[in-house]
Write an enzyme that holds these catalytic residues in place. Structure first.
Site, PDB file in Angstrom:
ATOM      1  N   HIS A  72      40.428  51.847  52.967  1.00 26.42           N
ATOM      2  CA  HIS A  72      41.233  50.646  52.458  1.00 26.42           C
ATOM      3  C   HIS A  72      41.595  50.808  51.079  1.00 26.42           C
ATOM      4  CE1 HIS A  72      40.289  47.519  56.008  1.00 26.42           C
ATOM      5  NE2 HIS A  72      40.495  48.753  56.316  1.00 26.42           N
ATOM      6  N   TYR A 200      40.283  37.693  52.213  1.00 23.23           N
ATOM      7  CA  TYR A 200      39.580  36.792  51.482  1.00 23.23           C
ATOM      8  C   TYR A 200      40.041  35.465  51.230  1.00 23.23           C
ATOM      9  CZ  TYR A 200      36.231  40.336  50.469  1.00 23.23           C
ATOM     10  OH  TYR A 200      35.140  41.580  50.608  1.00 23.23           O
ATOM     11  N   PRO A 293      27.206  37.771  49.530  1.00 21.51           N
ATOM     12  CA  PRO A 293      27.879  39.097  50.156  1.00 21.51           C
ATOM     13  C   PRO A 293      29.494  38.817  49.855  1.00 21.51           C
ATOM     14  CG  PRO A 293      27.546  36.983  51.820  1.00 21.51           C
ATOM     15  CD  PRO A 293      26.576  36.763  50.624  1.00 21.51           C
ATOM     16  N   LYS A 297      28.670  43.785  47.586  1.00 21.86           N
ATOM     17  CA  LYS A 297      27.868  44.554  46.803  1.00 21.86           C
ATOM     18  C   LYS A 297      26.552  44.845  47.160  1.00 21.86           C
ATOM     19  CE  LYS A 297      30.701  45.546  43.755  1.00 21.86           C
ATOM     20  NZ  LYS A 297      31.604  46.556  44.356  1.00 21.86           N
ATOM     21  N   TYR A 385      35.489  45.629  42.278  1.00 14.63           N
ATOM     22  CA  TYR A 385      35.211  45.874  43.840  1.00 14.63           C
ATOM     23  C   TYR A 385      35.101  46.925  44.507  1.00 14.63           C
ATOM     24  CZ  TYR A 385      36.129  44.362  48.675  1.00 14.63           C
ATOM     25  OH  TYR A 385      35.872  44.097  50.197  1.00 14.63           O
TER      26      TYR A 385
END
Ligand code: FAD
Ligand code: DHB
Length: 391
Positions: A72, A200, A293, A297, A385
């Protein structure tokens, strides 16, 4: 029974450590309380950072991840009925791989067993003794009899509810804890993902996340109140709520529905133990720290801990050097605190606090707007990220 490094827990941390040590010719035994079937089925994380994927490849256990995992190049942030795409390669030159933790665990178990590695399933550690000496012992039971594993070093990779953390002397330990006023309801569904990248979503109804496991299987999460029972959430109610939370103002997006095959609740917590070592006992992964979550990580931090530890144990095994073992706790904790901050930030930015008011929600939208408007703000998210190379 005797070994050089006694490892408690066959989660991703314990298994990767055992494999990395084997590649350096260092013997270990892994004790695992549960059955092989159980640990291979447990549904958990799905995002693998660039550096962790590289480590798996370098250690010869990335083949299936590269064939079946999904690379991704970004994520989508959805808020205020709008969508904003973050392009990771453009912002920071890295990407992530979507490959389930359960699959990493399966790959590592298969490889350890093929290499003649010792993983003792259904063997629960009950006590860790003599950690102030160079010959600690782990007592464990396989249900029938109590046995002893004698080692030079013990590494507790036994998760948040294991015995490792509690075996550090109370006088030397400090813990830091935050419990959030919401949990995640996670589902697995036999339906192709409705998007190419993870979404998200912040909405007044609560947070939602659209992830995936393959071209045919979707993984989705909903923010729910603490204490929620999955029985309160019928399949229809889940799909309706997800649809409402992901909705775009112009109505241009549709969520595909399909049979739900798994439902579970994950509480949200931040937790750190300092130090991560005392004498000959070392902690790694969830045994030492928990993150909510939202930043993806937890799995990655666990892997980074044992990558450091494998290097330190190799130097110790080769020439007796304890320099890296002595700095392990400080070195690991720098990354842990960075990930704690990022996970806290993502969590508090994306979840409406049920006790918060409109003021807090406006701040959340302002923070998200800033990420959409500023390359510097977006880069900060992308770098964290995808995983910082150096902390
Ligand atoms: P674990 O995977 O917990 O492994 C520890 C192992 O030790 C287990 O197999 C356990 O059975 C064994 N064990 C425990 N006690 C003993 C004992 N006394 N003797 C022998 N063995 C013992 N992270 C994300 O990034 N995204 C997510 O969506 C996400 N979802 C999660 C959902 C749940 C329900 C949980 C618990 C965690 C989730 N996480 C998620 C976090 C992520 O999965 C963990 O950070 C990761 O599993 C840590 O790996 P670990 O090897 O340190 O610990
Ligand atoms: C997944 C879990 C996460 O916590 C996250 O931030 C992204 C993806 C997942 O399970 O796919």
């Amino acid at each position: 029974m005797r070994t050089r490094v006694g490892i408690i827990g066959a989660g991703p941390a314990g298994l990767l450590l055992s494999h990395l040590l084997h590649l350096q010719g260092i013997e270990s035994v892994v004790l695992e309380a549960r059955s092989r079937d159980y640990v291979e089925r447990r549904q958990r994380a799905g995002v693998v950072e660039h550096a962790v994927a590289e480590t798996l490849r370098g250690a010869g256990v990335g083949g299936r991840m590269d064939r079946e995992g999904l690379v991704h190049h970004g994520i989508e942030l959805r808020f205020d009925g709008r969508a904003h795409h973050l392009d990771f390669p453009d912002l920071c030159g890295r990407e992530v791989v979507i490959y389930a933790q359960t699959e990493i665990v399966k790959d590592l178990i298969a490889r350890r067993l093929a290499d003649g590695g010792k993983i003792l399933f259904e063997s629960r550690a009950t006590a860790i003794e003599d950690i102030d000496t160079g010959s600690p012992r782990v007592r464990f039971t396989d249900g029938a009899a109590e046995q002893v594993l004698e080692c030079d070093i013990v590494v507790a990779c036994d998760g948040f509810h294991g015995i490792g953390r509690a075996s550090l002397p109370a006088a030397v330990v400090r813990t830091f804890d935050k419990v959030y006023p919401f949990s995640w309801l996670g589902i697995l569904a036999d339906v192709p993902p409705s998007c190419d990248e993870l979404i998200y979503a912040h909405s007044d109804r609560g947070f939602a996340l659209h992830s995936m496991r393959s071209e045919q299987v979707s993984r989705l999460y909903l923010q729910v109140p603490n204490g929620t029972d999955t029985a309160e959430w019928s399949d229809e109610r889940i799909w309706d709520e997800l649809t409402a939370r992901f909705a775009l103002a112009d109505g241009s997006w549709e969520l595909k529905r399909g049979p739900i095959t798994d439902k579970s609740i994950t509480p949200m917590r931040s937790f750190v133990t300092e130090p991560m070592r005392h004498g000959s006992l070392f902690l790694a992964g969830d045994a030492a720290h928990i993150v909510p979550p939202t930043g993806a990580k937890g799995l990655n931090l666990a892997m980074h801990d044992v990558m450091l530890l494998a290097e330190a144990l190799t130097a110790w095994d080769r020439d007796g050097s304890t320099t890296l073992l002595d700095s392990y706790s400080d070195d690991a904790l720098r990354r842990v605190w960075r990930a704690e901050h990022f996970s806290y930030r993502m969590t508090t930015m994306l979840h409406p606090d049920p006790q918060g008011g409109d003021f807090e929600r406006r701040l959340q939208i302002s923070d998200l707007d800033r990420i959409a408007a500023s390359r510097a703000a977006a880069t900060e998210i992308a770098e964290n990220y995808t995983g910082l190379p150096q902390v």
